[in-house]
Design an enzyme around this catalytic site. Structure first.
Site, PDB file in Angstrom:
ATOM      1  N   TYR A  92       0.845  -1.192   0.000  1.00  0.00           N
ATOM      2  CA  TYR A  92       0.000   0.000   0.000  1.00  0.00           C
ATOM      3  C   TYR A  92       0.880   1.241   0.000  1.00  0.00           C
ATOM      4  CZ  TYR A  92       0.758   1.036   4.974  1.00  0.00           C
ATOM      5  OH  TYR A  92       1.308   1.361   6.186  1.00  0.00           O
ATOM      6  N   CYS A  93       0.275   2.367  -0.336  1.00  0.00           N
ATOM      7  CA  CYS A  93       0.955   3.670  -0.308  1.00  0.00           C
ATOM      8  C   CYS A  93      -0.081   4.715   0.078  1.00  0.00           C
ATOM      9  CB  CYS A  93       1.635   3.962  -1.652  1.00  0.00           C
ATOM     10  SG  CYS A  93       0.485   4.080  -3.040  1.00  0.00           S
ATOM     11  N   ARG A  94       0.005   5.893  -0.476  1.00  0.00           N
ATOM     12  CA  ARG A  94      -0.974   6.937  -0.156  1.00  0.00           C
ATOM     13  C   ARG A  94      -2.225   6.785  -1.005  1.00  0.00           C
ATOM     14  NH1 ARG A  94      -2.275  11.668  -2.256  1.00  0.00           N
ATOM     15  NH2 ARG A  94      -0.468  11.714  -3.613  1.00  0.00           N
TER      16      ARG A  94
END
Length: 147
Positions: A92-94
């Site tokens: 995941y990231c932003r």
């Protein structure tokens, strides 16, 4: 119908098709849908939640149990942090864009069980539905030098 009206209709149809295709591609990039049961199985099988944001973003808040391996350090750190290329990795990231890039990079490095959870908020919802969080968080990127 005259030829100019036919041309306009043809362009509208083509543009609509392109928009639909683009939406499907963007959704496919992030939308590997998990049932809570499937994700719970992955976590029990040793899946690692991986935050590919910067160390600064990670320090501002992250998912419980996540390992921070920034996208720009992924190809160098992944073999050390995740030596088993069959271990499930949940990225995941932003927003989901960097995690999709990480997914592609890890696959090119030979990782075979990589999933994009998308952005932080979406990943939180997915993991909450799956059950208790994994082990404590770690930061795989080197600590910034003391100033």
């Amino acid at each position: 119908m005259n030829s100019s009206a036919t041309s306009v209709l043809l362009w509208v149809a083509v543009a609509t098709g392109i928009c639909i295709a683009w939406g499907l591609v963007r959704r496919a990039a992030v939308a590997q849908e998990f049932s809570p049961e499937q994700l719970g199985e992955q976590l029990r099988a040793g899946a690692q939640v991986v935050d590919v944001r910067t160390p600064e973003e990670f320090r501002q808040g992250h998912l419980p149990g996540a390992t921070n391996v920034p996208l720009d350090q992924l190809s160098r750190l992944a073999p050390k942090v995740f030596p088993d290329k069959t271990q499930p990795l949940l990225l995941y990231c932003r927003s989901g864009r960097r995690s999709e890039m990480a997914l592609q990079e890890l696959r090119s490095l030979g990782y075979s069980n990589v999933w994009n959870l998308g952005g932080l908020t979406r990943a939180q919802k997915i993991l909450k539905q799956a059950g208790p969080p994994p082990a404590p968080a770690t930061n795989a990127s080197p600590a910034p030098p003391n100033s």
